[in-house]
Design a protein around this motif. Structure first.
Motif, PDB file in Angstrom:
ATOM      1  N   GLY A  63      12.979 -10.778 -31.247  1.00  0.00           N
ATOM      2  CA  GLY A  63      11.645 -11.216 -31.637  1.00  0.00           C
ATOM      3  C   GLY A  63      10.523 -10.548 -30.871  1.00  0.00           C
ATOM      4  N   GLU A  64      10.804  -9.444 -30.220  1.00  0.00           N
ATOM      5  CA  GLU A  64       9.770  -8.752 -29.454  1.00  0.00           C
ATOM      6  C   GLU A  64       8.791  -8.026 -30.386  1.00  0.00           C
ATOM      7  N   ASP A  65       7.638  -7.624 -29.837  1.00  0.00           N
ATOM      8  CA  ASP A  65       6.642  -6.873 -30.607  1.00  0.00           C
ATOM      9  C   ASP A  65       7.273  -5.603 -31.193  1.00  0.00           C
ATOM     10  N   PRO A  66       6.837  -5.199 -32.387  1.00  0.00           N
ATOM     11  CA  PRO A  66       7.364  -3.962 -32.973  1.00  0.00           C
ATOM     12  C   PRO A  66       6.959  -2.722 -32.177  1.00  0.00           C
ATOM     13  N   GLY A  81      19.094 -15.822 -40.249  1.00  0.00           N
ATOM     14  CA  GLY A  81      19.828 -16.875 -40.947  1.00  0.00           C
ATOM     15  C   GLY A  81      20.832 -17.587 -40.064  1.00  0.00           C
ATOM     16  N   GLU A  82      22.023 -17.801 -40.585  1.00  0.00           N
ATOM     17  CA  GLU A  82      23.034 -18.609 -39.902  1.00  0.00           C
ATOM     18  C   GLU A  82      24.295 -17.805 -39.597  1.00  0.00           C
ATOM     19  N   ARG A  83      24.981 -18.228 -38.534  1.00  0.00           N
ATOM     20  CA  ARG A  83      26.315 -17.724 -38.180  1.00  0.00           C
ATOM     21  C   ARG A  83      26.338 -16.224 -37.889  1.00  0.00           C
ATOM     22  N   ASN A  84      25.235 -15.697 -37.414  1.00  0.00           N
ATOM     23  CA  ASN A  84      25.215 -14.305 -36.981  1.00  0.00           C
ATOM     24  C   ASN A  84      25.720 -14.197 -35.546  1.00  0.00           C
ATOM     25  N   VAL A  85      26.339 -13.062 -35.232  1.00  0.00           N
ATOM     26  CA  VAL A  85      26.769 -12.762 -33.870  1.00  0.00           C
ATOM     27  C   VAL A  85      25.970 -11.550 -33.389  1.00  0.00           C
ATOM     28  N   ILE A  86      25.191 -11.755 -32.351  1.00  0.00           N
ATOM     29  CA  ILE A  86      24.313 -10.723 -31.795  1.00  0.00           C
ATOM     30  C   ILE A  86      24.809 -10.436 -30.383  1.00  0.00           C
ATOM     31  N   ARG A  87      25.432  -9.275 -30.202  1.00  0.00           N
ATOM     32  CA  ARG A  87      26.114  -9.002 -28.942  1.00  0.00           C
ATOM     33  C   ARG A  87      25.157  -8.461 -27.872  1.00  0.00           C
ATOM     34  N   THR A  91      18.512  -5.348 -29.619  1.00  0.00           N
ATOM     35  CA  THR A  91      17.065  -5.480 -29.707  1.00  0.00           C
ATOM     36  C   THR A  91      16.675  -5.642 -31.169  1.00  0.00           C
ATOM     37  N   ILE A  92      15.923  -6.695 -31.450  1.00  0.00           N
ATOM     38  CA  ILE A  92      15.498  -7.001 -32.817  1.00  0.00           C
ATOM     39  C   ILE A  92      14.007  -7.321 -32.771  1.00  0.00           C
ATOM     40  N   HIS A  93      13.206  -6.589 -33.538  1.00  0.00           N
ATOM     41  CA  HIS A  93      11.748  -6.704 -33.452  1.00  0.00           C
ATOM     42  C   HIS A  93      11.157  -7.371 -34.692  1.00  0.00           C
ATOM     43  N   ARG A  94       9.998  -7.981 -34.506  1.00  0.00           N
ATOM     44  CA  ARG A  94       9.288  -8.628 -35.605  1.00  0.00           C
ATOM     45  C   ARG A  94       8.665  -7.585 -36.538  1.00  0.00           C
ATOM     46  N   GLY A  95       8.093  -8.047 -37.653  1.00  0.00           N
ATOM     47  CA  GLY A  95       7.526  -7.158 -38.654  1.00  0.00           C
ATOM     48  C   GLY A  95       6.132  -6.657 -38.300  1.00  0.00           C
ATOM     49  N   THR A  96       5.519  -5.962 -39.243  1.00  0.00           N
ATOM     50  CA  THR A  96       4.144  -5.480 -39.114  1.00  0.00           C
ATOM     51  C   THR A  96       3.368  -5.852 -40.366  1.00  0.00           C
ATOM     52  N   VAL A  97       2.046  -5.933 -40.222  1.00  0.00           N
ATOM     53  CA  VAL A  97       1.211  -6.277 -41.369  1.00  0.00           C
ATOM     54  C   VAL A  97       1.140  -5.129 -42.371  1.00  0.00           C
ATOM     55  N   GLN A  98       1.529  -3.928 -41.969  1.00  0.00           N
ATOM     56  CA  GLN A  98       1.544  -2.817 -42.913  1.00  0.00           C
ATOM     57  C   GLN A  98       2.651  -2.983 -43.954  1.00  0.00           C
ATOM     58  N   ASP A  99       3.627  -3.823 -43.671  1.00  0.00           N
ATOM     59  CA  ASP A  99       4.677  -4.145 -44.642  1.00  0.00           C
ATOM     60  C   ASP A  99       4.486  -5.607 -45.049  1.00  0.00           C
ATOM     61  N   GLN A 100       5.536  -6.398 -45.027  1.00  0.00           N
ATOM     62  CA  GLN A 100       5.433  -7.809 -45.412  1.00  0.00           C
ATOM     63  C   GLN A 100       5.194  -8.726 -44.214  1.00  0.00           C
ATOM     64  N   GLY A 101       5.106  -8.144 -43.008  1.00  0.00           N
ATOM     65  CA  GLY A 101       4.853  -8.954 -41.828  1.00  0.00           C
ATOM     66  C   GLY A 101       6.063  -9.688 -41.297  1.00  0.00           C
ATOM     67  N   VAL A 102       7.263  -9.336 -41.786  1.00  0.00           N
ATOM     68  CA  VAL A 102       8.460 -10.054 -41.367  1.00  0.00           C
ATOM     69  C   VAL A 102       9.655  -9.117 -41.323  1.00  0.00           C
ATOM     70  N   THR A 103      10.459  -9.256 -40.287  1.00  0.00           N
ATOM     71  CA  THR A 103      11.803  -8.688 -40.256  1.00  0.00           C
ATOM     72  C   THR A 103      12.753  -9.806 -40.647  1.00  0.00           C
ATOM     73  N   HIS A 104      13.627  -9.555 -41.612  1.00  0.00           N
ATOM     74  CA  HIS A 104      14.480 -10.620 -42.149  1.00  0.00           C
ATOM     75  C   HIS A 104      15.948 -10.237 -42.011  1.00  0.00           C
ATOM     76  N   ILE A 105      16.727 -11.148 -41.455  1.00  0.00           N
ATOM     77  CA  ILE A 105      18.172 -10.976 -41.296  1.00  0.00           C
ATOM     78  C   ILE A 105      18.858 -12.159 -41.954  1.00  0.00           C
ATOM     79  N   ALA A 118      14.746  -2.447 -36.087  1.00  0.00           N
ATOM     80  CA  ALA A 118      13.313  -2.245 -35.898  1.00  0.00           C
ATOM     81  C   ALA A 118      12.499  -3.147 -36.831  1.00  0.00           C
ATOM     82  N   HIS A 119      11.192  -3.031 -36.692  1.00  0.00           N
ATOM     83  CA  HIS A 119      10.244  -3.853 -37.451  1.00  0.00           C
ATOM     84  C   HIS A 119      10.410  -3.688 -38.963  1.00  0.00           C
TER      85      HIS A 119
END
Length: 256
Positions: A63-66, A81-87, A91-105, A118-119
């Motif tokens: 959830g860090e800045d893009p 979502g649910e039941r993901n394993v993140i080892r 590093t997983i970053h949030r979205g940007t307003v130039q797209d939809q503003g969301v990173t979705h997993i 990435a974002h």
């Protein structure tokens, strides 16, 4: 359930059934669903929503800045979502307003150690990213995609359902559904037949997918003509219809 050394912002929403390990930090705007386990030394930054029964291992940053020079502090999101394993060290970053503003997993994914999302990436369900595989911004991955270790995906690429990349692949174009790629330079290498068989695709479906692959890669047809041929096959085989629809919507063209 929450180690005394963990730091939880009062503006975070943490379900009673969440485990949080030593020295982890949960920032404002983070929501964590029941059954999720956060290891030690994890940093979670909001706005981020994490569903139920996820596992996030030590030293991950979620959830860090893009990492986008156009980002100037706008409010953007990460949704997991649910039941993901993140080892470890993911590093997983949030979205940007130039797209939809969301990173979705989505759900039921495995992100092995040192993977990077990435974002503005959009990831489906049952995806596997092996160690150190990395996505640039705006990548879309459909369900059941597998990226081999150290695979690199260029920004804005789309990876179709059940596609597969070998270790060390450099992906700068879209990968159609069911297709395997690998080598240097990265090239198509048939269909992901083993993965498809494991997911219950029968012999007739596999024959149709192989025929579609040959039309795209072995017939000498232009991409537009190959799509027309796939459209002729599609009414009888839903899997081929999926390939045709993907090719019609590619913006970066495909690896050929």
């Amino acid at each position: 359930m929450i180690h005394p050394s963990a730091i939880i912002d009062p503006a975070a929403l943490v379900d009673e059934g969440v485990d949080i390990g030593p020295f982890s930090i949960v920032g404002a705007g983070v929501e964590i669903g029941a059954g999720t386990r956060i290891g030690p030394h994890v940093v979670l930054k909001g706005p981020t929503r994490i569903g139920k029964d996820n596992q996030i291992f030590q030293f991950s940053s979620v959830g860090e800045d893009p990492q986008d020079k156009k980002y100037h502090g706008e409010v953007t999101r990460l949704e997991i979502g649910e039941r993901n394993v993140i080892r470890e060290y993911c590093t997983i970053h949030r979205g940007t307003v130039q797209d939809q503003g969301v990173t979705h997993i989505g759900s039921d994914n495995l992100f092995m150690a040192y993977t990077h999302i990435a974002h503005d990436c959009v990831i489906g369900n049952h995806v596997i990213m092996a160690n150190a595989a990395s996505l640039a911004g705006h990548v879309h991955m459909a369900d059941h995609v597998i990226l081999g270790g150290f695979s690199l995906v260029h920004q804005f690429c789309k990876l179709g359902v059940h596609s597969f990349s070998a270790m060390g692949s450099v992906i700068s174009r879209d990968i159609p559904p069911y297709v395997m790629v690998g080598g240097r330079p990265t090239r198509p290498h048939g269909i992901n037949s083993v993965g498809l068989e494991r997911k219950g695709y029968d012999a007739d479906a596999l024959r149709a997918i192989r025929k579609a692959y040959k039309l795209i890669y072995k017939s000498g047809l232009t991409l537009d003509d190959a799509i027309k041929s796939l459209d002729d096959m599609a009414p009888e085989t839903p899997a081929v219809s999926v390939m045709a629809d993907f090719l019609k919507n590619t913006e970066r063209s495909i690896i050929r």
